[in-house]
Design an enzyme around this catalytic site. Structure first.
Site, PDB file in Angstrom:
ATOM      1  N   LYS A  54       0.847  -1.205   0.000  1.00  0.00           N
ATOM      2  CA  LYS A  54       0.000   0.000   0.000  1.00  0.00           C
ATOM      3  C   LYS A  54       0.883   1.255   0.000  1.00  0.00           C
ATOM      4  CE  LYS A  54      -3.844  -2.331   2.297  1.00  0.00           C
ATOM      5  NZ  LYS A  54      -4.574  -2.648   3.535  1.00  0.00           N
ATOM      6  N   GLN A  98      -4.260  -0.889   9.706  1.00  0.00           N
ATOM      7  CA  GLN A  98      -4.324  -2.246   9.152  1.00  0.00           C
ATOM      8  C   GLN A  98      -4.942  -3.206  10.172  1.00  0.00           C
ATOM      9  OE1 GLN A  98      -3.685  -3.096   6.060  1.00  0.00           O
ATOM     10  NE2 GLN A  98      -3.734  -5.318   6.230  1.00  0.00           N
ATOM     11  N   ASP A 121     -10.741   3.625   4.466  1.00  0.00           N
ATOM     12  CA  ASP A 121     -11.198   2.233   4.500  1.00  0.00           C
ATOM     13  C   ASP A 121     -12.724   2.140   4.459  1.00  0.00           C
ATOM     14  OD1 ASP A 121      -9.589   0.002   4.504  1.00  0.00           O
ATOM     15  OD2 ASP A 121      -8.989   0.222   6.591  1.00  0.00           O
TER      16      ASP A 121
HETATM   17  N1  GUN Z   1      -6.813  -6.203   6.457  1.00  0.00           N
HETATM   18  C1  GUN Z   1      -7.126  -6.917   5.357  1.00  0.00           C
HETATM   19  N2  GUN Z   1      -7.756  -6.126   4.434  1.00  0.00           N
HETATM   20  C2  GUN Z   1      -7.820  -4.897   4.982  1.00  0.00           C
HETATM   21  C3  GUN Z   1      -8.364  -3.657   4.527  1.00  0.00           C
HETATM   22  O1  GUN Z   1      -8.926  -3.532   3.424  1.00  0.00           O
HETATM   23  N3  GUN Z   1      -8.245  -2.621   5.397  1.00  0.00           N
HETATM   24  C4  GUN Z   1      -7.662  -2.747   6.613  1.00  0.00           C
HETATM   25  N4  GUN Z   1      -7.608  -1.667   7.389  1.00  0.00           N
HETATM   26  N5  GUN Z   1      -7.152  -3.867   7.070  1.00  0.00           N
HETATM   27  C5  GUN Z   1      -7.240  -4.942   6.263  1.00  0.00           C
END
Ligand code: GUN
Length: 303
Positions: A54, A98, A121
């Protein structure tokens, strides 16, 4: 006959190209780049791999990319203090914490602390509530469902009237917003989960089957209506026997080799929904950055 291959890498590349252009345009207009802060707590290697991709993509898009890596024993207060600081920082347009967090921490309290305007998110109650009430325009839509929806649009267009959609999985992160996006596009939606009776029969009724269960190859060809569109959201690491080496490979929740023979269209793993999640995170950050300057992002691929 073999199913149409839905190429998430290709669709995500077109989203990233548009985002990169929009990011450069914002910088030209305001002198300021979109800023994305990604927060990770603990040492889970898979989460670290996701977060680093990311952050790298944010840099490729021309963003100001900030990563905060906190130790496993971070307290709730320390994490909440960081989120509060990021909320107040004008150079940060998007905040992503995350998940999953270490079990000692309360994820809901942290997620709900993120300013809705920076919640890239789309998990905050304000953004989740907007999708639930049919407002897909003024908030931020959760990245993986938004990306999966773009792939579904490629096959079926934007109006899913008359189509039955089944989502397996009911998480706040994916299943619930996915079901709501499909509903907003006029599909007739069933949200199935681990307590659903006759899951195979429910799935076999779907024109669009979306699997997000976290169980490798669970969905077999007998679960799929001939000609259906199959969207595989699973990212499961399976060990592969290779002498001394502990190698793994990624497999989805769908048994691809079987499913490809019966589905009408199918996403691969890897290279399907996965790249779309990152692309939509970049899109949400750009949308948030434009809004922070009272502008509208020139991006036209909303779900
Ligand atoms: N863990 C797995 N996928 C995601 C996501 O799309 N956002 C976040 N914050 N954590 C994740």
């Amino acid at each position: 006959m073999s199913a149409q291959f839905i190429d998430g890498k290709q669709v995500s590349a077109s989203v990233i190209a548009a985002v990169t252009e929009a990011s450069a345009l914002l910088e030209a207009k305001t002198g300021i780049r979109p800023g994305l802060a990604v927060v990770i707590v603990g040492n889970d290697p898979a989460s670290h791999a996701y977060v680093s991709s990311k952050s790298k993509m944010a840099e490729r898009c021309g963003f100001n990319s900030i990563q905060h890596s906190l130790p496993e024993d971070t307290s709730q207060e320390q994490l909440e203090k960081l989120v509060t600081e990021l909320n107040a920082d004008p150079s940060v347009d998007g905040i992503l914490v995350q998940l999953p967090l270490p079990s000692s921490l309360d994820p809901d309290a942290v997620i709900h602390l993120i300013s809705p305007e920076k919640d890239v998110d789309g998990l905050n109650v304000v953004n989740a509530g907007k999708i639930a009430t049919g407002d897909l325009v003024t908030g931020l839509v959760s990245c993986t469902p938004a990306g999966a929806m773009l792939l579904i649009n490629r096959v079926h267009g934007h109006d899913l009237s008359g189509l039955r959609a089944v989502v397996i999985g009911r998480s706040n992160l994916f299943g619930k917003p996915m079901g709501l996006l499909l509903l907003a596009a006029n599909a007739t939606v069933t949200m199935a989960h681990s307590k659903t009776k006759d899951l195979v029969a429910v799935c076999r009724d779907a024109d669009i089957l979306v699997a997000a269960v976290g169980r490798p190859k669970m969905v077999k060809s007998t679960w799929i209506k001939p000609g259906a569109t199959v969207i595989d959201v699973g990212i499961n690491r399976m060990p592969i026997a290779d002498g001394e080496n502990q190698k793994t490979r990624l497999v989805g929740d769908v048994d691809y080799a079987e499913a490809v023979e019966i589905a009408g269209a199918i996403t691969p793993v890897p290279g399907g929904v996965g790249p779309m999640t990152i692309a939509m995170l970049m899109a949400n950050t750009t949308i948030a950055a434009y809004r922070a300057h009272g502008l509208v992002a020139p991006l036209n691929f909303r779900p």
